[in-house]
Design a protein around this motif. Structure first.
Motif, PDB file in Angstrom:
ATOM      1  N   ARG A   8    -124.047  36.389  73.869  1.00 29.16           N
ATOM      2  CA  ARG A   8    -123.854  37.434  72.875  1.00 29.16           C
ATOM      3  C   ARG A   8    -122.392  37.815  72.777  1.00 29.16           C
ATOM      4  NH1 ARG A   8    -128.798  40.806  71.803  1.00 29.16           N
ATOM      5  NH2 ARG A   8    -127.204  41.774  70.576  1.00 29.16           N
ATOM      6  N   ARG A   9    -122.028  38.187  71.596  1.00 37.73           N
ATOM      7  CA  ARG A   9    -120.695  38.714  71.364  1.00 37.73           C
ATOM      8  C   ARG A   9    -120.756  40.224  71.464  1.00 37.73           C
ATOM      9  NH1 ARG A   9    -119.126  34.847  66.263  1.00 37.73           N
ATOM     10  NH2 ARG A   9    -118.785  32.994  67.479  1.00 37.73           N
ATOM     11  N   SER A  10    -119.635  40.857  71.400  1.00 36.69           N
ATOM     12  CA  SER A  10    -119.560  42.304  71.512  1.00 36.69           C
ATOM     13  C   SER A  10    -120.405  42.966  70.428  1.00 36.69           C
ATOM     14  CB  SER A  10    -118.100  42.754  71.375  1.00 36.69           C
ATOM     15  OG  SER A  10    -118.028  44.140  71.215  1.00 36.69           O
ATOM     16  N   ASN A  14    -119.617  43.115  66.423  1.00 34.26           N
ATOM     17  CA  ASN A  14    -120.619  42.634  65.471  1.00 34.26           C
ATOM     18  C   ASN A  14    -120.987  43.707  64.463  1.00 34.26           C
ATOM     19  OD1 ASN A  14    -120.821  40.014  66.346  1.00 34.26           O
ATOM     20  ND2 ASN A  14    -122.514  40.435  67.742  1.00 34.26           N
ATOM     21  N   GLN A  71    -113.237  36.927  67.415  1.00 32.02           N
ATOM     22  CA  GLN A  71    -114.497  36.352  67.889  1.00 32.02           C
ATOM     23  C   GLN A  71    -114.495  34.831  67.875  1.00 32.02           C
ATOM     24  OE1 GLN A  71    -117.597  38.187  65.571  1.00 32.02           O
ATOM     25  NE2 GLN A  71    -117.972  39.685  67.181  1.00 32.02           N
ATOM     26  N   THR A  75    -111.953  35.660  71.956  1.00 29.42           N
ATOM     27  CA  THR A  75    -112.888  36.135  72.975  1.00 29.42           C
ATOM     28  C   THR A  75    -114.110  35.247  73.159  1.00 29.42           C
ATOM     29  OG1 THR A  75    -114.006  37.578  71.382  1.00 29.42           O
ATOM     30  CG2 THR A  75    -112.192  38.526  72.651  1.00 29.42           C
ATOM     31  N   SER A  76    -114.653  34.714  72.085  1.00 28.00           N
ATOM     32  CA  SER A  76    -115.891  33.931  72.180  1.00 28.00           C
ATOM     33  C   SER A  76    -115.694  32.493  71.768  1.00 28.00           C
ATOM     34  CB  SER A  76    -116.963  34.579  71.292  1.00 28.00           C
ATOM     35  OG  SER A  76    -117.199  35.892  71.672  1.00 28.00           O
ATOM     36  N   ARG A  77    -114.531  31.957  72.001  1.00 24.58           N
ATOM     37  CA  ARG A  77    -114.259  30.604  71.500  1.00 24.58           C
ATOM     38  C   ARG A  77    -115.130  29.541  72.163  1.00 24.58           C
ATOM     39  NH1 ARG A  77    -108.911  31.286  74.215  1.00 24.58           N
ATOM     40  NH2 ARG A  77    -109.134  30.247  76.197  1.00 24.58           N
ATOM     41  N   SER A  80    -118.434  29.772  70.029  1.00 25.58           N
ATOM     42  CA  SER A  80    -118.411  29.636  68.576  1.00 25.58           C
ATOM     43  C   SER A  80    -118.720  28.182  68.203  1.00 25.58           C
ATOM     44  CB  SER A  80    -117.068  30.077  68.000  1.00 25.58           C
ATOM     45  OG  SER A  80    -116.022  29.315  68.530  1.00 25.58           O
ATOM     46  N   ASP A  84    -118.954  28.480  62.549  1.00 28.93           N
ATOM     47  CA  ASP A  84    -118.071  29.639  62.655  1.00 28.93           C
ATOM     48  C   ASP A  84    -116.642  29.279  62.273  1.00 28.93           C
ATOM     49  OD1 ASP A  84    -120.049  31.426  63.566  1.00 28.93           O
ATOM     50  OD2 ASP A  84    -119.786  30.724  65.630  1.00 28.93           O
TER      51      ASP A  84
END
Length: 147
Positions: A8-10, A14, A71, A75-77, A80, A84
């Motif tokens: 999950r991302r933040s 989101n 994102q 942070t979420s590379r 993704s 994305d």
């Protein structure tokens, strides 16, 4: 069959992105409609309103694009997907087209046609294609089956 839970991302990021991302698209669609109306009628009011809508759309696109940048690339590379990245680049090119469109709309109303209308159409198409790509990705990730 059990699938591992997707990372999950933040939740805050989101929420901000989900709340603010559709707003610039609405402004760009309205500007495109106003450009088409101006092309049909020749009433200057429509092209001036389109210029304001493009400017407001660009201003309101800053925050969701920064959240998307963080994102997808920072942070979420690791999490993704290719969709994305494609959505990010389509939105980036659309924002560049909208900036060029704002400059074109700053000219005289007669001088901005047809370039302003085509840039508006290009901006809307690029963002819409990005939305479709993300929607297809989410529908295939969740495994919706029509029985």
């Amino acid at each position: 069959m059990s699938y591992p839970a997707a990372p999950r991302r933040s939740a805050v990021a989101n929420a901000i992105y989900g709340l603010l991302n559709p707003i610039p698209f609405g402004f760009f669609v309205a500007a495109m409609i106003f450009d088409i109306i101006y092309a049909k009628t020749g009433t200057i009011l429509w092209v001036k309103a389109a210029a304001w809508l493009i400017t407001l759309g660009l201003l309101l696109a800053i925050i969701p694009r920064l959240v998307n940048l963080a994102q997808v690339w920072i942070t979420s590379r690791r999490f993704s997907t290719g969709a994305d990245h494609v959505d990010f680049w389509l939105n980036f090119v659309a924002i560049v087209a909208a900036i060029l469109n704002a400059f074109v709309h700053s000219r005289d109303a007669y001088a901005m046609m047809p370039a302003g209308m085509w840039l508006s159409v290009l901006t809307v198409l690029l963002i819409a294609i990005g939305h479709v790509i993300i929607a297809v990705r989410y529908s295939t990730d969740r495994g919706y089956n029509h029985v």
